[in-house]
Design an enzyme around this catalytic site. Structure first.
Site, PDB file in Angstrom:
ATOM      1  N   TYR A   1     -11.550   7.406 -12.918  1.00 10.63           N
ATOM      2  CA  TYR A   1     -11.821   6.160 -12.181  1.00 10.63           C
ATOM      3  C   TYR A   1     -12.744   5.054 -12.964  1.00 10.63           C
ATOM      4  O   TYR A   1     -11.981   4.144 -13.093  1.00 10.63           O
ATOM      5  CB  TYR A   1     -12.580   6.511 -10.956  1.00 10.63           C
ATOM      6  CG  TYR A   1     -12.970   5.474  -9.895  1.00 10.63           C
ATOM      7  CD1 TYR A   1     -11.922   4.851  -8.954  1.00 10.63           C
ATOM      8  CD2 TYR A   1     -14.213   4.751  -9.740  1.00 10.63           C
ATOM      9  CE1 TYR A   1     -12.459   3.740  -8.169  1.00 10.63           C
ATOM     10  CE2 TYR A   1     -14.773   3.864  -9.032  1.00 10.63           C
ATOM     11  CZ  TYR A   1     -13.704   3.379  -8.191  1.00 10.63           C
ATOM     12  OH  TYR A   1     -14.162   2.297  -7.386  1.00 10.63           O
TER      13      TYR A   1
ATOM     14  N   PHE B   1      -2.106   6.167   0.570  1.00 13.11           N
ATOM     15  CA  PHE B   1      -2.960   7.234   0.026  1.00 13.11           C
ATOM     16  C   PHE B   1      -4.194   7.655   0.831  1.00 13.11           C
ATOM     17  O   PHE B   1      -4.434   8.513   1.397  1.00 13.11           O
ATOM     18  CB  PHE B   1      -3.019   7.232  -1.405  1.00 13.11           C
ATOM     19  CG  PHE B   1      -3.943   8.562  -1.973  1.00 13.11           C
ATOM     20  CD1 PHE B   1      -3.312   9.698  -1.996  1.00 13.11           C
ATOM     21  CD2 PHE B   1      -4.985   8.352  -2.756  1.00 13.11           C
ATOM     22  CE1 PHE B   1      -4.246  10.715  -2.233  1.00 13.11           C
ATOM     23  CE2 PHE B   1      -5.774   9.329  -3.143  1.00 13.11           C
ATOM     24  CZ  PHE B   1      -5.220  10.576  -3.039  1.00 13.11           C
TER      25      PHE B   1
ATOM     26  N   THR C   1     -20.026  -0.373  -0.920  1.00 14.05           N
ATOM     27  CA  THR C   1     -19.828  -1.048   0.318  1.00 14.05           C
ATOM     28  C   THR C   1     -19.529  -0.128   1.516  1.00 14.05           C
ATOM     29  O   THR C   1     -18.910   0.892   1.116  1.00 14.05           O
ATOM     30  CB  THR C   1     -18.821  -2.082   0.127  1.00 14.05           C
ATOM     31  OG1 THR C   1     -19.110  -3.064  -0.992  1.00 14.05           O
ATOM     32  CG2 THR C   1     -18.388  -3.054   1.255  1.00 14.05           C
TER      33      THR C   1
ATOM     34  N   TYR D   1      -4.939 -10.588 -20.727  1.00 14.64           N
ATOM     35  CA  TYR D   1      -3.849 -11.487 -20.194  1.00 14.64           C
ATOM     36  C   TYR D   1      -4.117 -12.671 -20.297  1.00 14.64           C
ATOM     37  O   TYR D   1      -3.448 -13.721 -20.456  1.00 14.64           O
ATOM     38  CB  TYR D   1      -3.373 -10.587 -18.547  1.00 14.64           C
ATOM     39  CG  TYR D   1      -2.254  -9.675 -18.859  1.00 14.64           C
ATOM     40  CD1 TYR D   1      -2.210  -8.699 -19.402  1.00 14.64           C
ATOM     41  CD2 TYR D   1      -0.751 -10.363 -18.440  1.00 14.64           C
ATOM     42  CE1 TYR D   1      -0.976  -7.938 -19.554  1.00 14.64           C
ATOM     43  CE2 TYR D   1       0.141  -9.659 -18.411  1.00 14.64           C
ATOM     44  CZ  TYR D   1       0.173  -8.359 -18.881  1.00 14.64           C
ATOM     45  OH  TYR D   1       1.285  -7.672 -19.142  1.00 14.64           O
TER      46      TYR D   1
ATOM     47  N   ASP E   1       0.798  -1.130  -0.218  1.00 11.68           N
ATOM     48  CA  ASP E   1      -0.042  -0.072   0.067  1.00 11.68           C
ATOM     49  C   ASP E   1       0.837   1.145  -0.048  1.00 11.68           C
ATOM     50  O   ASP E   1       2.015   1.351   0.413  1.00 11.68           O
ATOM     51  CB  ASP E   1      -0.658   0.115   1.362  1.00 11.68           C
ATOM     52  CG  ASP E   1      -2.075   0.781   1.106  1.00 11.68           C
ATOM     53  OD1 ASP E   1      -2.057   1.906   1.060  1.00 11.68           O
ATOM     54  OD2 ASP E   1      -3.195   0.197   0.911  1.00 11.68           O
TER      55      ASP E   1
ATOM     56  N   ASN F   1       1.028  -4.240 -13.525  1.00 10.93           N
ATOM     57  CA  ASN F   1       1.806  -4.791 -12.903  1.00 10.93           C
ATOM     58  C   ASN F   1       1.567  -6.122 -12.115  1.00 10.93           C
ATOM     59  O   ASN F   1       2.161  -7.007 -11.939  1.00 10.93           O
ATOM     60  CB  ASN F   1       2.344  -3.469 -11.589  1.00 10.93           C
ATOM     61  CG  ASN F   1       3.319  -2.611 -12.622  1.00 10.93           C
ATOM     62  OD1 ASN F   1       3.837  -3.101 -13.283  1.00 10.93           O
ATOM     63  ND2 ASN F   1       3.273  -1.336 -12.021  1.00 10.93           N
TER      64      ASN F   1
END
Ligand code: NAD
Ligand code: UDP
Length: 311
Positions: free
Chosen positions: A144, A35, A174, A158, A32, A98
């Site tokens: 976003y 942020f 949520t 992928y 993490d 990544n």
């Protein structure tokens, strides 16, 4: 025991997921950049020898050896993801790239936390997984929404090109303990305002709808999806109990016995008018459905924020 990477593990959903995976006896690596994550959320987990925290950014390549990856790293509150929209788009795209590269190298299964926002301001109601959405490419939410859409695209490419073992879940609103006090999302905003007897900030006329899922139910859905061997998704995870934002405000005022009054403020641009998940796919493929009612979930969340605010 599996080695499991949770990106965004110090955030709201991530911290609950890390805790649950540790309880199941796994080794959990939380990556993490803090942020919107907090050490408060993971302090108690740090005492566990099977928990490792890495302060790193998901936009940088990751070198680890893991069996499973949950990719949660990305601010989720409109206030936070619009604060640095370029960073949000980079986090969504490069983060997905990544974790997929890592999954490819380690032959790990990788789950993407996608979102109901990929449906935009939906013209189909409730939203089924087949619906392709009504999304602005240029508005304030696009960093976003489009970031999460390209992340889904990368996941499926992928899988097709490199055979990576992917899972994609589309999470609907949520809420619960471990949300930030200044998170900016509606449930935490209203509870904090009500507990402090401050004005309740209702955007627009309050007739827009959302369907709120309690965190424990969501975590169950995430674990079930990761454990499913023959279904990649995408699958909606959310509570189909739909309500207006006005009714949410009234319910929170009543539950907290607050003296707050509702004040009406401008509706942010591109704020979806209605949202409700169709969860038939989750029911049939994962045998999953939410168990915690909005009333019970709000009680638990109010108790959490009372402790936080020392009330
Ligand atoms: P959150 O903001 O509480 O947690 C996000 C975490 O990701 C934080 O700990 C933050 O520090 C970390 N992070 C952000 N950018 C990062 C980066 N570049 N590198 C490393 N870490 C980074 O949000 P949340 O509600 O816990 O959401 C978690 C995930 O679930 C997000 O991907 C979000 O898009 C998705 N989601 C959440 C909801 C919801 O209602 N909570 C709904 C739909 C989708
Ligand atoms: N909202 C509100 N007051 C607030 C925060 C949010 O009326 O203080 C509204 C917001 O305009 C939206 C809904 O509540 O219609 C849910 O907002 P949130 O930011 O929680 O999540 P979203 O579903 O929009 O991503």
């Amino acid at each position: 025991m599996k080695r499991i990477l949770v990106t965004g593990g110090a955030g709201f959903i991530g911290s609950h997921l890390c805790k649950r995976l540790l309880n199941q006896g796994h080794k959990v690596i939380c990556l993490d950049n803090m942020f919107t994550g907090t050490f408060d959320n993971i302090d108690v987990l740090c005492a566990d020898d099977n928990f490792e925290f890495i302060n790193a950014d998901v936009t940088d390549p990751i070198q680890l050896d893991v069996d499973e990856i949950y990719n949660l790293a990305c601010p989720a509150s409109p206030v936070h993801y619009q604060y640095d929209p370029v960073m949000t788009a980079k986090t969504s795209f490069l983060g997905a790239l990544n974790v997929l590269e890592l999954a490819r190298k380690c032959a790990a299964r990788v789950l993407q936390a996608s979102t109901s926002e990929i449906y935009g301001d939906p013209l189909v109601h409730p939203q089924t997984e087949e619906y392709r959405g009504n999304v602005s490419t240029i508005g304030p939410r696009a960093c976003y929404d489009e970031g999460k859409r390209i992340a889904e695209t990368l996941f499926f490419d992928y899988q097709r090109k490199y055979g990576v073992d992917i899972r994609v879940v589309r999470i609907f609103n949520t809420y619960g303990p471990n949300m930030l006090e200044n998170d900016g999302r509606v449930v935490s905003n209203f509870i904090i305002q009500a507990l402090k007897n401050d004005d309740i900030t209702l955007y627009g006329d309050g007739m827009q709808t959302r369907s709120f899922c309690y965190i424990d139910d969501l975590i169950e859905g995430l674990i079930k999806m990761m454990g499913n061997n023959d279904f990649n998704g995408p699958v909606n995870l959310g509570n189909p109990h739909e309500m207006t934002v006005y009714d949410l405000a009234k319910m929170i005022i009543e539950k907290t016995g607050s003296a707050s009054r509702i004040v009406y403020m401008p509706l942010p641009a591109d704020d979806p008018v209605k949202r409700k998940p169709a969860i038939e796919l989750a029911k049939s493929k994962l045998y999953w459905q939410p168990e915690v009612s909005i009333s019970e979930g709000l009680d638990r969340t109010i108790d959490y924020f009372k402790t936080k605010l020392d009330i």
